[in-house]
Scaffold this motif. Structure first.
Motif, PDB file in Angstrom:
ATOM      1  N   ALA A 172       0.939  -1.216   0.062  1.00  0.00           N
ATOM      2  CA  ALA A 172      -0.056   0.008   0.039  1.00  0.00           C
ATOM      3  C   ALA A 172       0.932   1.267   0.089  1.00  0.00           C
ATOM      4  CB  ALA A 172      -0.908  -0.035   1.147  1.00  0.00           C
ATOM      5  N   VAL A 173       1.849   1.534   0.742  1.00  0.00           N
ATOM      6  CA  VAL A 173       2.708   2.475   0.775  1.00  0.00           C
ATOM      7  C   VAL A 173       3.568   2.669  -0.578  1.00  0.00           C
ATOM      8  CG1 VAL A 173       4.728   3.488   2.068  1.00  0.00           C
ATOM      9  CG2 VAL A 173       3.125   2.503   3.255  1.00  0.00           C
ATOM     10  N   GLY A 174       4.000   1.320  -1.068  1.00  0.00           N
ATOM     11  CA  GLY A 174       4.794   1.327  -2.308  1.00  0.00           C
ATOM     12  C   GLY A 174       3.771   2.091  -3.617  1.00  0.00           C
ATOM     13  N   ILE A 175       2.563   1.665  -3.476  1.00  0.00           N
ATOM     14  CA  ILE A 175       1.675   2.144  -4.486  1.00  0.00           C
ATOM     15  C   ILE A 175       1.389   3.496  -4.259  1.00  0.00           C
ATOM     16  CG2 ILE A 175      -0.810   2.176  -4.937  1.00  0.00           C
ATOM     17  CD1 ILE A 175      -0.909  -0.687  -4.498  1.00  0.00           C
ATOM     18  N   ALA A 176       1.186   4.114  -2.958  1.00  0.00           N
ATOM     19  CA  ALA A 176       1.124   5.534  -3.098  1.00  0.00           C
ATOM     20  C   ALA A 176       2.405   6.219  -3.389  1.00  0.00           C
ATOM     21  CB  ALA A 176       1.078   5.975  -1.413  1.00  0.00           C
ATOM     22  N   ILE A 178       4.900   5.316  -5.495  1.00  0.00           N
ATOM     23  CA  ILE A 178       5.181   5.474  -7.069  1.00  0.00           C
ATOM     24  C   ILE A 178       4.256   6.545  -7.522  1.00  0.00           C
ATOM     25  CG2 ILE A 178       4.770   3.996  -9.017  1.00  0.00           C
ATOM     26  CD1 ILE A 178       5.225   1.463  -7.421  1.00  0.00           C
ATOM     27  N   GLN A 179       3.072   6.599  -7.165  1.00  0.00           N
ATOM     28  CA  GLN A 179       2.240   7.662  -8.110  1.00  0.00           C
ATOM     29  C   GLN A 179       2.596   9.073  -7.498  1.00  0.00           C
ATOM     30  OE1 GLN A 179      -2.050   6.317  -8.371  1.00  0.00           O
ATOM     31  NE2 GLN A 179      -1.727   5.290  -6.695  1.00  0.00           N
ATOM     32  N   LEU A 180       2.974   9.314  -6.198  1.00  0.00           N
ATOM     33  CA  LEU A 180       3.580  10.627  -5.852  1.00  0.00           C
ATOM     34  C   LEU A 180       4.745  11.093  -6.639  1.00  0.00           C
ATOM     35  CD1 LEU A 180       2.936  10.390  -1.989  1.00  0.00           C
ATOM     36  CD2 LEU A 180       1.855  11.904  -3.513  1.00  0.00           C
ATOM     37  N   ALA A 181       5.727  10.061  -6.821  1.00  0.00           N
ATOM     38  CA  ALA A 181       6.888  10.412  -7.537  1.00  0.00           C
ATOM     39  C   ALA A 181       6.444  10.563  -9.001  1.00  0.00           C
ATOM     40  CB  ALA A 181       7.997   9.170  -7.263  1.00  0.00           C
ATOM     41  N   LYS A 182       5.787   9.865  -9.669  1.00  0.00           N
ATOM     42  CA  LYS A 182       5.316  10.173 -10.902  1.00  0.00           C
ATOM     43  C   LYS A 182       4.800  11.361 -11.053  1.00  0.00           C
ATOM     44  CE  LYS A 182       6.164   7.838 -13.616  1.00  0.00           C
ATOM     45  NZ  LYS A 182       7.846   8.003 -14.549  1.00  0.00           N
ATOM     46  N   ALA A 183       3.914  11.852 -10.338  1.00  0.00           N
ATOM     47  CA  ALA A 183       3.162  13.284 -10.296  1.00  0.00           C
ATOM     48  C   ALA A 183       4.315  14.313 -10.325  1.00  0.00           C
ATOM     49  CB  ALA A 183       1.998  13.207  -9.231  1.00  0.00           C
ATOM     50  N   ILE A 184       5.276  14.389  -9.851  1.00  0.00           N
ATOM     51  CA  ILE A 184       6.585  15.196  -9.987  1.00  0.00           C
ATOM     52  C   ILE A 184       7.308  14.978 -10.877  1.00  0.00           C
ATOM     53  CG2 ILE A 184       5.861  16.071  -7.645  1.00  0.00           C
ATOM     54  CD1 ILE A 184       8.783  14.801  -6.883  1.00  0.00           C
ATOM     55  N   VAL A 200       1.874  -2.889 -10.744  1.00  0.00           N
ATOM     56  CA  VAL A 200       2.920  -1.887 -10.416  1.00  0.00           C
ATOM     57  C   VAL A 200       3.286  -1.126 -11.777  1.00  0.00           C
ATOM     58  CG1 VAL A 200       5.408  -1.611  -9.895  1.00  0.00           C
ATOM     59  CG2 VAL A 200       4.001  -3.310  -8.656  1.00  0.00           C
ATOM     60  N   LYS A 201       3.206  -1.574 -12.901  1.00  0.00           N
ATOM     61  CA  LYS A 201       3.428  -1.075 -13.963  1.00  0.00           C
ATOM     62  C   LYS A 201       2.226   0.084 -14.452  1.00  0.00           C
ATOM     63  CE  LYS A 201       6.750  -3.808 -16.543  1.00  0.00           C
ATOM     64  NZ  LYS A 201       7.028  -4.771 -17.829  1.00  0.00           N
ATOM     65  N   SER A 202       1.178  -0.252 -14.133  1.00  0.00           N
ATOM     66  CA  SER A 202      -0.344   0.540 -14.468  1.00  0.00           C
ATOM     67  C   SER A 202      -0.071   1.613 -13.490  1.00  0.00           C
ATOM     68  CB  SER A 202      -1.326  -0.298 -14.229  1.00  0.00           C
ATOM     69  OG  SER A 202      -1.731  -0.353 -12.478  1.00  0.00           O
ATOM     70  N   LEU A 203       0.962   1.740 -12.410  1.00  0.00           N
ATOM     71  CA  LEU A 203       0.954   3.090 -11.597  1.00  0.00           C
ATOM     72  C   LEU A 203       1.879   3.978 -12.194  1.00  0.00           C
ATOM     73  CD1 LEU A 203       1.002   1.194  -8.139  1.00  0.00           C
ATOM     74  CD2 LEU A 203      -0.896   2.332  -9.111  1.00  0.00           C
ATOM     75  N   ASP A 206       8.639   3.064 -14.204  1.00  0.00           N
ATOM     76  CA  ASP A 206       9.299   2.733 -15.497  1.00  0.00           C
ATOM     77  C   ASP A 206       9.994   1.334 -15.752  1.00  0.00           C
ATOM     78  OD1 ASP A 206       9.112   5.955 -16.387  1.00  0.00           O
ATOM     79  OD2 ASP A 206       9.901   5.980 -14.456  1.00  0.00           O
ATOM     80  N   VAL A 207      10.683   0.951 -14.551  1.00  0.00           N
ATOM     81  CA  VAL A 207      11.469  -0.232 -14.465  1.00  0.00           C
ATOM     82  C   VAL A 207      11.004  -1.178 -13.579  1.00  0.00           C
ATOM     83  CG1 VAL A 207      13.760  -1.305 -14.485  1.00  0.00           C
ATOM     84  CG2 VAL A 207      13.577   1.090 -15.359  1.00  0.00           C
ATOM     85  N   PHE A 208      10.530  -2.258 -14.093  1.00  0.00           N
ATOM     86  CA  PHE A 208      10.187  -3.469 -13.006  1.00  0.00           C
ATOM     87  C   PHE A 208      11.195  -4.297 -12.535  1.00  0.00           C
ATOM     88  CE2 PHE A 208       8.059  -7.488 -12.065  1.00  0.00           C
ATOM     89  CZ  PHE A 208       7.392  -7.031 -10.984  1.00  0.00           C
TER      90      PHE A 208
END
Length: 356
Positions: A172-176, A178-184, A200-203, A206-208
């Motif tokens: 749950a923290v990882g999901i949040a 990833i999205q916070l980082a991509k938002a900036i 994970v890629k859908s969020l 870039d690299v899995f």
């Protein structure tokens, strides 16, 4: 609270109480006569809870903390979504639909929790629910988002365009995070098992990296990114010591290794925690200490961070990921599922049967 409202709120309620130390099945009790805390101090709200969410820390605290340190009996759980019935804060009003959390310091003082029909909470950890998500989708946002926000921006000072590595991208923290980082505009590398690669890629990852195919630190050492990561976030609350001790190979000088928790499952992980502290704060580099910063993160009472999450959700830049939804009377089954460590996203308990 107004006289009209006071007559519409019952004096007692159903709630799940933590009454002793142990596994949830032993330590929790569903009580039909828990008092409703309707007397508000400044900066508080009374919420009719529609849905609540479980966090791994809930059952870990039950097993580890003696009653004298935990404020038992108290209502279990932290995160919720619901409707404000009364408010002593002009920013949050009666009738507002909100999401939020009751952090441990408030819970220990007031014995309040989210797994109840009514909850008293500080407005510092409550925000208006975006109308493009339902109460069950919003219920699990607050703690994980506040934790990820603290880790990335308050602790690690992540900046736009930098590179982030997330260990535990399907948590749950990882999901949040990833999205916070991509938002900036950051580049994100994340780990998970192969079955969670699509999620994970859908969020925006870039690299899995599939952590089941070999030690992650060895994968990173053999394929060090250019440039190296600016921030590494250990999002699962697991004491992955090799990832830290080998981090000079893939974490830039001046970069930060941030860990959620950590939250030991038992005595077996305590020695690893002691080694973390030794490596990060005591052992000098000339004795082989790691030349990188290791920090812990915890959710903070920052309403503006929840408001920012709500804005991102409203704009379609952040999504809530729900693993499963349980009925209120089946909360023990929900805890059992959390304890399997197989949940992808949040495990939700529907307190109000009519909630979406």
């Amino acid at each position: 609270m107004s006289d009209t409202l006071a007559t519409s709120v019952p004096q007692t309620q159903k709630a799940w109480l933590a009454i002793r130390r142990g596994e949830p099945s032993y330590a929790l009790r569903l009580d039909n006569n828990v008092p409703v805390s309707s007397k508000l101090e400044n900066g508080e709200v009374l919420v009719k809870v529609q849905a609540a969410a479980l966090n791994p820390v809930d059952h870990k605290k039950l097993k580890l903390l003696p009653t004298v340190f935990s404020g038992r009996p108290h209502v279990i759980s932290h995160d919720f979504a619901g409707i404000v019935l009364a408010s002593s804060d002009s920013k949050i009003k009666q009738g507002d639909e909100v999401f939020g959390t009751i952090l441990p310091n408030f819970q220990n003082r007031t014995h309040q929790g989210a797994l109840s029909q009514f909850a008293r909470a500080p407005t510092k950890t409550v925000a208006l629910r975006p109308m493009n998500i339902t109460p069950t989708q919003a219920a699990g946002l607050a703690v994980v988002c506040l934790t990820a926000y603290n880790a990335l921006f308050d602790v690690a000072k992540l900046e736009p365009g930098q590179s982030l590595f997330v260990s535990g991208g399907s948590t749950a923290v990882g999901i949040a995070a990833i999205q916070l980082a991509k938002a900036i505009g950051c580049k994100v590398t994340a780990t998970a098992s192969g079955k969670n690669e699509e999620l994970v890629k859908s969020l925006g990852t870039d690299v899995f990296i599939d952590y089941t195919k070999g030690p992650v630190h060895e994968t990173l050492e053999h394929n060090a990114p250019t440039p190296k990561f600016h921030v590494i976030l250990e999002a699962a609350g697991i004491l992955a010591l090799p990832l830290w001790t080998h981090s000079e190979a893939y974490l830039t000088p001046g970069g930060t290794f941030v860990s959620v928790g950590p939250q030991p499952d038992g005595a077996g992980e305590i020695p690893i925690l002691i080694r973390y502290i030794w490596e990060a704060f005591i052992r000098p580099t000339w004795l082989g200490g790691v030349k990188r910063k290791w920090r812990l993160c915890h959710p903070q009472e920052k309403q503006e961070q929840l408001e920012h999450i709500a804005k991102l959700i409203s704009e379609g830049k952040f999504k809530s990921v729900v693993d499963s939804v349980y009925d209120f009377d089946d909360a023990l089954k929900a805890f059992e599922h959390v304890m399997t460590k197989r949940a992808r996203g949040k495990v939700i308990v529907k307190v109000d049967p009519s909630a979406d």
